[in-house]
Design a protein around this motif. Structure first.
Motif, mmCIF file in Angstrom:
data_model
loop_
_atom_site.group_PDB
_atom_site.id
_atom_site.type_symbol
_atom_site.label_atom_id
_atom_site.label_comp_id
_atom_site.label_asym_id
_atom_site.label_seq_id
_atom_site.Cartn_x
_atom_site.Cartn_y
_atom_site.Cartn_z
ATOM 1 N N ASN A 76 -27.924 -77.314 15.693
ATOM 2 C CA ASN A 76 -27.253 -77.938 16.832
ATOM 3 C C ASN A 76 -25.741 -77.856 16.633
ATOM 4 O O ASN A 76 -25.189 -78.563 15.796
ATOM 5 C CB ASN A 76 -27.690 -79.407 16.940
ATOM 6 N N ASP A 196 -33.460 -85.588 16.789
ATOM 7 C CA ASP A 196 -33.004 -84.904 17.991
ATOM 8 C C ASP A 196 -32.833 -83.400 17.791
ATOM 9 O O ASP A 196 -32.399 -82.692 18.699
ATOM 10 C CB ASP A 196 -31.684 -85.508 18.491
ATOM 11 N N SER A 197 -33.169 -82.917 16.588
ATOM 12 C CA SER A 197 -33.002 -81.490 16.308
ATOM 13 C C SER A 197 -33.713 -81.168 14.996
ATOM 14 O O SER A 197 -34.092 -82.069 14.232
ATOM 15 C CB SER A 197 -31.516 -81.137 16.177
#
Length: 226
Positions: A76, A196-197
């Motif tokens: 990310n 989230d990643s």
């Protein structure tokens, strides 16, 4: 187990289990923290780095800058993770200066001796054959010898296997080294820290390793903390 002394270096070994990104990320963060690192990589470890990260490592004269600047294609770019590639070249050179590389078959290096003081050793990732060699005190390379040194000197030894499923023999080897004082830290990322990643899953494991060897970090949101 003796108390950790952060005035002494950390030994990091990368072997031939899948999960090379864990070892590379750990190397990046240790060097960025100013921790002195003694690094060694097995031939199988180099092969996995090549396969999983598309990086070549010359085991006779390793150029470590590609490892320090490595950023996965899936990372990310807006997050705080995996941004080693954005650091100025001068900073990377300073981080490289914190790392001492040793060939995996060189027994005449400091980390092969118990008289050389270290704070901890991490094998990340840790292959089944490496685990077996350590569990049975039958060192066939520098990595296994250095791990044996940490056990006999009652220093922190953290092993990070990633194999699944596990055979009875592998479980017995884990029990054996744990009984001798090692920390078994399988690469089993949690999902409670606001994932989230993929970066956050990698950092979950690396954060737990850093906690075990006494290196401060804020890689993940911790349970019970705002």
């Amino acid at each position: 187990m003796s108390d950790l002394n952060q005035d002494y270096p950390v030994v990091l070994a990368m072997t031939g289990a899948s999960g090379a990104i864990y070892g590379v990320r750990l190397l990046q963060l240790l060097s960025r923290s100013g921790t002195e690192v003694h690094l060694t990589i097995s031939p199988s470890g180099a092969a996995v780095i090549r396969q999983e990260l598309d990086l070549e490592v010359d085991l006779n004269d390793a150029d470590l800058l590609p490892l320090l600047r490595y950023v996965p294609k899936w990372s990310n770019p807006t997050g705080v993770s995996m941004l080693a590639g954005d650091l100025p070249a001068g900073d990377l050179a300073a981080q490289r200066a914190n790392i001492h590389y040793h060939r995996y078959n060189d027994y005449f290096t400091p980390i092969a001796s118990g008289s050389f003081r270290t704070s901890a050793m991490v094998v990340c990732p840790c292959s089944g054959s490496t685990l077996s060699g350590i569990a049975h005190a039958s060192a066939s390379n520098l990595i296994q010898r250095a791990a044996e040194v940490h056990l006999k000197e009652h220093r922190r030894l953290v092993l990070v296997p990633r194999e699944t499923p596990l055979s009875v023999m592998q479980l017995e080897n884990m029990q054996r080294v744990a009984a001798a004082g090692a920390v078994m830290l399988p690469a089993m990322p949690g999902w409670y820290h606001g994932v989230d990643s993929l970066d956050s899953l990698v950092d979950f494991i690396v954060s737990r390793i850093l906690d075990q060897i006494g290196v401060d970090n804020s890689l993940i949101g911790r349970w019970g903390e705002a």
